[in-house]
Structure formats: structure tokens, C-alpha cells
Design a protein around this motif. Sequence first.
Motif, PDB file in Angstrom:
ATOM      1  N   VAL A 280     -46.064 -25.194  65.574  1.00  0.00           N
ATOM      2  CA  VAL A 280     -46.545 -24.229  66.564  1.00  0.00           C
ATOM      3  C   VAL A 280     -48.005 -23.903  66.250  1.00  0.00           C
ATOM      4  O   VAL A 280     -48.343 -23.680  65.084  1.00  0.00           O
ATOM      5  CB  VAL A 280     -45.699 -22.942  66.509  1.00  0.00           C
ATOM      6  N   PRO A 281     -48.889 -23.872  67.243  1.00  0.00           N
ATOM      7  CA  PRO A 281     -50.256 -23.422  66.963  1.00  0.00           C
ATOM      8  C   PRO A 281     -50.237 -22.011  66.380  1.00  0.00           C
ATOM      9  O   PRO A 281     -49.501 -21.143  66.858  1.00  0.00           O
ATOM     10  CB  PRO A 281     -50.928 -23.446  68.338  1.00  0.00           C
ATOM     11  N   ALA A 282     -51.025 -21.773  65.343  1.00  0.00           N
ATOM     12  CA  ALA A 282     -51.019 -20.494  64.650  1.00  0.00           C
ATOM     13  C   ALA A 282     -52.407 -19.865  64.703  1.00  0.00           C
ATOM     14  O   ALA A 282     -53.426 -20.557  64.599  1.00  0.00           O
ATOM     15  CB  ALA A 282     -50.586 -20.662  63.196  1.00  0.00           C
ATOM     16  N   THR A 283     -52.427 -18.561  64.868  1.00  0.00           N
ATOM     17  CA  THR A 283     -53.664 -17.790  64.836  1.00  0.00           C
ATOM     18  C   THR A 283     -53.821 -17.173  63.455  1.00  0.00           C
ATOM     19  O   THR A 283     -52.882 -16.560  62.938  1.00  0.00           O
ATOM     20  CB  THR A 283     -53.645 -16.682  65.905  1.00  0.00           C
ATOM     21  N   VAL A 284     -54.977 -17.354  62.873  1.00  0.00           N
ATOM     22  CA  VAL A 284     -55.287 -16.780  61.557  1.00  0.00           C
ATOM     23  C   VAL A 284     -56.576 -15.974  61.689  1.00  0.00           C
ATOM     24  O   VAL A 284     -57.571 -16.506  62.185  1.00  0.00           O
ATOM     25  CB  VAL A 284     -55.432 -17.893  60.495  1.00  0.00           C
ATOM     26  N   PRO A 285     -56.561 -14.701  61.280  1.00  0.00           N
ATOM     27  CA  PRO A 285     -55.436 -13.927  60.759  1.00  0.00           C
ATOM     28  C   PRO A 285     -54.357 -13.690  61.822  1.00  0.00           C
ATOM     29  O   PRO A 285     -54.649 -13.566  63.005  1.00  0.00           O
ATOM     30  CB  PRO A 285     -56.062 -12.604  60.331  1.00  0.00           C
ATOM     31  N   GLY A 286     -53.104 -13.599  61.344  1.00  0.00           N
ATOM     32  CA  GLY A 286     -51.989 -13.374  62.238  1.00  0.00           C
ATOM     33  C   GLY A 286     -50.695 -13.358  61.456  1.00  0.00           C
ATOM     34  O   GLY A 286     -50.683 -13.190  60.243  1.00  0.00           O
ATOM     35  N   CYS A 287     -49.589 -13.563  62.176  1.00  0.00           N
ATOM     36  CA  CYS A 287     -48.291 -13.617  61.506  1.00  0.00           C
ATOM     37  C   CYS A 287     -47.326 -14.454  62.337  1.00  0.00           C
ATOM     38  O   CYS A 287     -47.607 -14.818  63.487  1.00  0.00           O
ATOM     39  CB  CYS A 287     -47.729 -12.220  61.254  1.00  0.00           C
ATOM     40  N   VAL A 288     -46.176 -14.754  61.752  1.00  0.00           N
ATOM     41  CA  VAL A 288     -45.196 -15.629  62.393  1.00  0.00           C
ATOM     42  C   VAL A 288     -44.764 -15.065  63.744  1.00  0.00           C
ATOM     43  O   VAL A 288     -44.710 -15.793  64.749  1.00  0.00           O
ATOM     44  CB  VAL A 288     -43.984 -15.829  61.463  1.00  0.00           C
ATOM     45  N   HIS A 289     -44.429 -13.786  63.785  1.00  0.00           N
ATOM     46  CA  HIS A 289     -43.922 -13.200  65.025  1.00  0.00           C
ATOM     47  C   HIS A 289     -44.919 -13.360  66.179  1.00  0.00           C
ATOM     48  O   HIS A 289     -44.537 -13.752  67.292  1.00  0.00           O
ATOM     49  CB  HIS A 289     -43.619 -11.713  64.830  1.00  0.00           C
ATOM     50  N   THR A 290     -46.184 -13.038  65.922  1.00  0.00           N
ATOM     51  CA  THR A 290     -47.156 -13.115  67.007  1.00  0.00           C
ATOM     52  C   THR A 290     -47.434 -14.558  67.415  1.00  0.00           C
ATOM     53  O   THR A 290     -47.689 -14.839  68.585  1.00  0.00           O
ATOM     54  CB  THR A 290     -48.459 -12.405  66.606  1.00  0.00           C
TER      55      THR A 290
ATOM     56  N   TRP B  82     -50.728   9.447  59.843  1.00  0.00           N
ATOM     57  CA  TRP B  82     -51.078   8.171  60.479  1.00  0.00           C
ATOM     58  C   TRP B  82     -50.151   7.086  59.955  1.00  0.00           C
ATOM     59  O   TRP B  82     -50.010   6.907  58.746  1.00  0.00           O
ATOM     60  CB  TRP B  82     -52.524   7.816  60.155  1.00  0.00           C
ATOM     61  N   ILE B  83     -49.521   6.359  60.872  1.00  0.00           N
ATOM     62  CA  ILE B  83     -48.751   5.178  60.518  1.00  0.00           C
ATOM     63  C   ILE B  83     -49.496   3.961  61.056  1.00  0.00           C
ATOM     64  O   ILE B  83     -50.411   4.101  61.880  1.00  0.00           O
ATOM     65  CB  ILE B  83     -47.322   5.238  61.088  1.00  0.00           C
ATOM     66  N   PRO B  84     -49.154   2.734  60.610  1.00  0.00           N
ATOM     67  CA  PRO B  84     -49.804   1.560  61.211  1.00  0.00           C
ATOM     68  C   PRO B  84     -49.687   1.599  62.727  1.00  0.00           C
ATOM     69  O   PRO B  84     -48.617   1.882  63.277  1.00  0.00           O
ATOM     70  CB  PRO B  84     -49.023   0.390  60.609  1.00  0.00           C
ATOM     71  N   ASP B  85     -50.788   1.344  63.422  1.00  0.00           N
ATOM     72  CA  ASP B  85     -50.803   1.502  64.876  1.00  0.00           C
ATOM     73  C   ASP B  85     -50.084   0.370  65.600  1.00  0.00           C
ATOM     74  O   ASP B  85     -49.918   0.426  66.815  1.00  0.00           O
ATOM     75  CB  ASP B  85     -52.249   1.609  65.369  1.00  0.00           C
ATOM     76  N   ASP B  86     -49.668  -0.633  64.862  1.00  0.00           N
ATOM     77  CA  ASP B  86     -48.858  -1.714  65.405  1.00  0.00           C
ATOM     78  C   ASP B  86     -48.053  -2.276  64.242  1.00  0.00           C
ATOM     79  O   ASP B  86     -48.565  -2.337  63.113  1.00  0.00           O
ATOM     80  CB  ASP B  86     -49.740  -2.811  66.022  1.00  0.00           C
ATOM     81  N   ALA B  87     -46.822  -2.675  64.490  1.00  0.00           N
ATOM     82  CA  ALA B  87     -46.038  -3.298  63.422  1.00  0.00           C
ATOM     83  C   ALA B  87     -46.649  -4.619  62.975  1.00  0.00           C
ATOM     84  O   ALA B  87     -46.363  -5.088  61.869  1.00  0.00           O
ATOM     85  CB  ALA B  87     -44.598  -3.510  63.889  1.00  0.00           C
ATOM     86  N   PHE B  88     -47.491  -5.207  63.824  1.00  0.00           N
ATOM     87  CA  PHE B  88     -48.207  -6.437  63.491  1.00  0.00           C
ATOM     88  C   PHE B  88     -49.683  -6.079  63.318  1.00  0.00           C
ATOM     89  O   PHE B  88     -50.431  -5.981  64.302  1.00  0.00           O
ATOM     90  CB  PHE B  88     -48.019  -7.484  64.594  1.00  0.00           C
ATOM     91  N   PRO B  89     -50.127  -5.868  62.084  1.00  0.00           N
ATOM     92  CA  PRO B  89     -51.453  -5.269  61.866  1.00  0.00           C
ATOM     93  C   PRO B  89     -52.620  -6.041  62.450  1.00  0.00           C
ATOM     94  O   PRO B  89     -53.646  -5.437  62.779  1.00  0.00           O
ATOM     95  CB  PRO B  89     -51.553  -5.199  60.334  1.00  0.00           C
ATOM     96  N   THR B  90     -52.510  -7.361  62.591  1.00  0.00           N
ATOM     97  CA  THR B  90     -53.656  -8.110  63.092  1.00  0.00           C
ATOM     98  C   THR B  90     -53.921  -7.840  64.568  1.00  0.00           C
ATOM     99  O   THR B  90     -54.962  -8.258  65.082  1.00  0.00           O
ATOM    100  CB  THR B  90     -53.463  -9.620  62.864  1.00  0.00           C
ATOM    101  N   ARG B  91     -53.011  -7.156  65.256  1.00  0.00           N
ATOM    102  CA  ARG B  91     -53.269  -6.782  66.650  1.00  0.00           C
ATOM    103  C   ARG B  91     -54.079  -5.482  66.746  1.00  0.00           C
ATOM    104  O   ARG B  91     -54.442  -5.072  67.849  1.00  0.00           O
ATOM    105  CB  ARG B  91     -51.956  -6.657  67.401  1.00  0.00           C
ATOM    106  N   ILE B  92     -54.346  -4.852  65.618  1.00  0.00           N
ATOM    107  CA  ILE B  92     -55.073  -3.576  65.624  1.00  0.00           C
ATOM    108  C   ILE B  92     -56.563  -3.874  65.508  1.00  0.00           C
ATOM    109  O   ILE B  92     -57.074  -4.166  64.436  1.00  0.00           O
ATOM    110  CB  ILE B  92     -54.599  -2.668  64.475  1.00  0.00           C
ATOM    111  N   THR B  93     -57.262  -3.803  66.631  1.00  0.00           N
ATOM    112  CA  THR B  93     -58.682  -4.104  66.669  1.00  0.00           C
ATOM    113  C   THR B  93     -59.500  -2.843  66.378  1.00  0.00           C
ATOM    114  O   THR B  93     -58.991  -1.715  66.417  1.00  0.00           O
ATOM    115  CB  THR B  93     -59.077  -4.635  68.047  1.00  0.00           C
ATOM    116  N   ARG B  94     -60.773  -3.039  66.130  1.00  0.00           N
ATOM    117  CA  ARG B  94     -61.662  -1.892  65.949  1.00  0.00           C
ATOM    118  C   ARG B  94     -61.695  -1.025  67.202  1.00  0.00           C
ATOM    119  O   ARG B  94     -61.687   0.205  67.116  1.00  0.00           O
ATOM    120  CB  ARG B  94     -63.076  -2.358  65.587  1.00  0.00           C
ATOM    121  N   ASP B  95     -61.713  -1.654  68.386  1.00  0.00           N
ATOM    122  CA  ASP B  95     -61.717  -0.888  69.634  1.00  0.00           C
ATOM    123  C   ASP B  95     -60.455  -0.035  69.753  1.00  0.00           C
ATOM    124  O   ASP B  95     -60.506   1.108  70.234  1.00  0.00           O
ATOM    125  CB  ASP B  95     -61.840  -1.813  70.838  1.00  0.00           C
TER     126      ASP B  95
END
Length: 819
Positions: free
Chosen positions: A37-47, A332-345
Motif C-alpha cells: 500500500v502506498p504509505a505517507t511518511v510521517p504517518g501511520c498504518v491506519h491513515t 489538553w489531550i491529543p487533538d487527533d488519535a492519529f497525531p500526524t493529522r494535527i497540522t500547525r493550522d
Amino acid sequence: MIEAQVSGGYRQALHDGWTLRAATGPQVPAGIADRAVPATVPGCVHTDLLAAGLIDDPYLDDNETGLTWIGRTDWVYETGFHWDGGATDRVDLVCAGLDTVATLTLNGTEIGRTENMHRGYRFDVRSLLRPGGNTLRVRFDSAYTYAEAHRDRLGDRPNAYPEPFHFIRKMACNFGWDWGPTVVTAGIWQEIGLHGWNVARLATVRPVVTVADGTGRVDVHVEIERDTDGPVTVRAEVAGGVVTATIPAGARSTVLTCTVAEPRLWWPHGYGEQARYPLTVTLTDETGGELDTWSRQIGFRSVRLDTTPDAHGSAFTLVVNDLPIFVRGVNWIPDDAFPTRITRDRLAARFAQAVGANINLLRVWGGGRYESEDFYDLADSLGLLVQQDFLFACAAYPEEEPFASEVAAEATEQVVRLASHPSLVLWTGNNENIWGFHDWDWQEPLAGRTWGRGYYLDVLPRIVGELDPTRPYWPGSPWSGQEGVHPNDPAHGTMHIWDVWNDDDYTKYRAYLPRFVAEFGYQAPPAYATLRRSISDDPLAPDSPGMAHHQKAIDGDRKLQRGLDAHLPVPADFDEWHYLTQLNQARAIALGVEHFRSHRPICMGTIVWQLNDCWPVTSWSAIDGDGRRKPLWYALRRSYADRLLTVQPRDGGLALVAVNDSGQPWRAPATVTRLTLAGEPRAGTTLELDVPAYSSVVLALPAELAGPDEPRRELLVAEAGDPAGRALWFFAEDSEIEYPPAGYDTVVEEVDGGQRVHVTARTVLRDLTLYPDRLDPDATVDDALLTVLPGESVTFTVRSPRPLDATALTTRPVLRTVN
């Protein structure tokens, strides 16, 4: 690609061309088992699987439950990259973050293994690189397999959930929480790449920043890694001043001291400017050639904890630049369970919401992560104070190897990384673990096994003391300052108040007089548009399948119902249940905050659980998982205002309390009137407010105001002009008050970017709230929870990308009031 290049060195990111495949796991679906599967880095398996269309979105309906196999599968990431042979003597593979149990191979040769999500890693790979094509492979073993093996080896230990999160150095809430999904991730979750260098590089730069008597001082602690043994020079520059030092052959560290005369101070939000100065550190060789560089923005400010014993126990007061700060905080908790989706914006939007609610501190909770550079840079720029927990939460943690070494390495790295940020004002050893050891029936099942005490009372304070000596450390949240005092004693240190949500009515907040409340919260569902996006139940009901799946708290719906039963009319339908549960959340937290603030300076801080969510869920948050503001947000904005006017029970009667957290005295007349629901005055008085800066005053109300003739038909109204607004006191619960049916007139006016909704009350309108997201998920409104007396008018400003139907905008279920 070459990201950056300096004399004798370079950076090459390795973020492209990755693929992902399952290595082992009997539960892997047939369509995924043998597929790259094409993978995005940084990223994770779920995304990656989601992006490839191979799994359903785990945030929707109950899809999460069908994806647990992902966390029990081993995964392999692989990429090819070109290397041009390089001109440097050293080339390191630098991994900023691997999640979590990884084996790395380069061109078929193993180069290292990792088992900590909260650390970075660096491997010397110069001898393995080939000019031209190279293959990098990262295998991630199942986090479950690793954690369960250590659990079985060391003996189980108690925790709050039936998951082994305390046997792996990984984001604990990946294993599920009472507000979060169980999505046990794996992947390259932070940057990865090659770092080529010659002679030496900057291994760590640790500025220790102090200010005293008008002089700022920066002690820049520098450690280098060498490839050759010659002398090198370090140069530090800040505020126009330059200091240099030579590290002689064989040596690996130095300290450069820079001074700044009369620096502008960095202040928390609302107390002054957030002055910052660039600090640049450069490493050069004997010829003056640049080898490496490092740069950060620093701020000059002092911070300490005042824990002085007094007549009420012992204080817990945060003091910044010698000014005691009343903490108006949120967890404050992580704003997404998948941290790489949390952008500066995305962080910037969340921080703007925090500042908009008059919040001045974010506590980074210990079941998530050490927050990102973007997080801390934004906090620095906005003046949002940060309390960072070390990552231990709600469990007894083993202190044996490999965990003892991993914890020490992780803490050392993160303290050094974050120490330059002026917004960081407090390190905390853990979340609720010392409390859990005392009160959660841990001691018998532990049977003398380790549980984390050595981390919180020895390892972590020693690391902070050595590496970050200007910043206070507190062993736990809650913690009362010494082991001989119960960790959740309200008279000392910090406390958590959870009996209210779990067992009691929210009016019990008034039974507590704490020195500092680090957690207290009350639940409500997310915005209606968030529910409709994430849950396909038709019809929606409080206990429909999707709603039930997105309620993770034990007996959460029963506790919500208990709160409704105590205060509000029986909901006629789901729409009314949704409005009333959100209203009850807002009232509960406002009552708690205003009670605690009214006892300033005995109580000097409240940290509400919680600001944000990581997915769409019924929870304690003020901002839901889609980033929408709940009514609680508007209540916090009022209750956390610099100037607060509140009616409070005192000594068997009622008192008007004026709290002034601004830097200017507050002098104004305050009127207090006892009215009927029809707006007819029964009694009144005028009081003169004279509240010094950073203080509060309590003014007892006369008996004719505090004692109604008809409790079900009367209320108190206190006013002191803007910006304090109005304080209300009702003498009975809404379920008992003899409200008239709501009568009102509306006018809807088109304005640029939205509409204004003018509402004029013909009768009292209790907690009038507008829900424009029911008509358009992108619509927002500027205010909520407005109680309007007969003859008064209020205006809501709605922002929407398209005009909303005026009739729908001014009738239920969009426009709501208790009566």
C-alpha cells in the motif's frame, strides 16, 4: 531532496516512495494481507489504509471495533532512495519518532531496534550506504505483542482500562480511554532522513534562561558529537550580543553565558507582551567553516511555585515574573488519535479558541504525548502557559528494565527539547498514579511490585533539576506536596474532583475549598452537525447504537441523565435532550469555576477537563472532535473573564463576589435586584465595587434580596456594567420554576458573511441558544446561553458560507430556550 546544507554537511529527507504491507497476523483481511500500500511518511498504518480505501473510517459509527486487528499485526514500511555518495565522513539516519517497536534495516543489514515512541534515534549508516539506489526497511512489531510479553514477564499491574498500555512507552490513549477510540497505531510518525556531517555536530543545545534585577542571562549548554578530535568553536548570539568558546581536542561540551541588559519580559496572555529573542548557536571548525547550526526563540521570564504553609493548609500558586497568576486553565489531550493529522493550522485554530475563552494555561495530559514544536511555538507567541505531564497516566508502571532506561532517556531528551520555551512553566510527574496507589485498591494486587514511585519522586525530579533548573517540577496530578499527606487533599497542592461527575450533583463543587483544581469536568454530546457526520443512526436517540458507541465513559449516559433529573425538565425528544445535556454541562462547569474563583486567593487555579477531543464523541470537552464549540465554550468565556461578577452562597445567605484578574483596579457601582419572572422588581440595592488588581471582594447581600417571596417565580440580577456583564441567581431548579411559555419576536438581517438574528423577549427567555450548524455544518454563532428578561433584546451574529433560512433560524430546534 536536500532540505538544508551547511559547510561540510547536509540534510536529506526520506519522506517519499514508501510502501506499507502486513508482515504477520492471522486476522489480516484477504485484500490487505498480500498487498503493498502506498504509505505517507510521517504517518501511520491506519491513515495509510484509510487513504487506500482498504478500511472504513474508524471515527464513524462503530467501525473502530472491526479494526482492532491492525494493532495486533506486524507491519513493514519500505522505501528506495538515491544517495549520491556524499562528501561527508559521517552520515546518520535520523528518526525523530518511530511508533513504536521497530527494527530498521538498510540494504539488508540491520542497523538498530527501537521501543519508545517518545524518543528520537540516530544511527551511523555511512558504511552501509551505496552510491545510487538504496533500500530502507522499517518493521514494526505489534504493540500488543510487545506489551503483553513484558506484562507476562514482570507481572501484571493495575490500571484504569483492560489494556496493557503501561507496558510500552507509547501514547497511552491509543489503547482507548473514556473519551477516545482504541486505535493502536504503528508507523513512522515523525520526520526521518539522512544527516551528513564532518568533524563534529551539535548533539544538544540547552539554553538556561534567567532574569533578575533587570538583566537577562542565557547559559547555553552545548554538547557535541565528534567524528574527529580537533578543536572546534561554538558561537552564541542573542539580542545583538555574541559569545564564543573553543571546545578543545578531546572535549565534548561547553557553556556560553550571554547577558542582555533590560530585556523585555515574556508575560502570560493578558498580563503583558510575549517578547521573544532569537538565539542562534553555530559550530565551526578550525578554519571557520560552518559545521552545524541551531536556532530558537527564547523569552526572559521567571517562574516559581509558591507552596507556603498558611492557615488554610499550604498554597499552590504559580508566580510568573514575581506576579501570582490565577490559572484559568484547561486540560489538553491529543487533538487527533492519529497525531500526524494535527497540522500547525489546526493547532492555531484550537489555540485561538482557547484564547477566545479567556484561558491562560493548557495542561498537556500524561496519557498523550510530549507536545510538538508547533504547539509550543504557538503557545510562546500567544502567551498561553503550558503544564507538561511526563507520560504516565492512570496505571501502575513497572520500573524494571527496559522501562527504567527508556524512561530516563525519554525524559532527558524531552526536557532538553522543550526547556527553551517560555510558555512551559511546570513539569508534572504523572496523571493520577500516586492517587491511584492510595485510593484505587492497587496495593494488594501489586503485592510489593514497582508501580512508578521511583520515577515520580526520584528519576524525574533529578532530571529536571539537572537539565531545567529554572522550572518547577511537581510529582503528580494530584499531589499534596509530601507523602505524609493524602495526594488529593484539597488543603494542599493540586486536587482532582471527580466524585461530582461520577456520583454527585454538580452543586457539590461548592463543598470544596481547594488550593488548586487540576481536573474537574462534566460531559455533554458534541455539536449536532458533528453527530450527523459521524453517526448514521436514524433516528438519533441518546441510546441508539452509534450514540452508545461514541460514549466511552462507564455509565456515562446514566450520569448525564442523573444531572438532567436534578435540574431540568424531562426532554420531550432527542433534540431537547441534546440541548439540555449541553446546557447542563455548561452550567456545571460555570458553577464550579465561579465558586473556585470566588475564593481567590485561597484557591489560585482551575484546570477544566477538557478543552478538546480527538474524535467525535460524547465527552467533557468544550470543543468537539470536529472543532465545533459546545455551549460550554461560551460559558467558559464568561466564567474565565478578567472581571467576574458572581452570586455565591455564603454563611447561610447570598453574597455578591467581584473577581478582578486584570492589572487595573475595578471601581464601579453594582446593582442587585430581586425580580419576578415577568421583570417586576421586588427588592434592590446598589453596592460600590472597589476591587484592587488581582484580587476579589465579597459583599453580603441583605436578607430582603437573598430571601424570595415566591422562589419558583423570582430571580436575582446583579450588574456592574461592561465587561463584567450580568450575574443571575435563580431560587429554584428549572424543573420547578413556573416559567411562562417563551414569547419573543425576531428579525433576521443579512450582513456580509452571514446574518444577524435580533431577538426581543416578550417573556423571560432562559439560556437562549442558537444552533446554526443544524442548518449548515459550516455555520457558527458568536454567543450562546443568554438569559433575556421581558422587554430586552439580544443579537446573535451567524457566520455561514451561504444564507440560512430565516424561519428555520428563529424556531426550534435551531433557536432554543429552557422554557
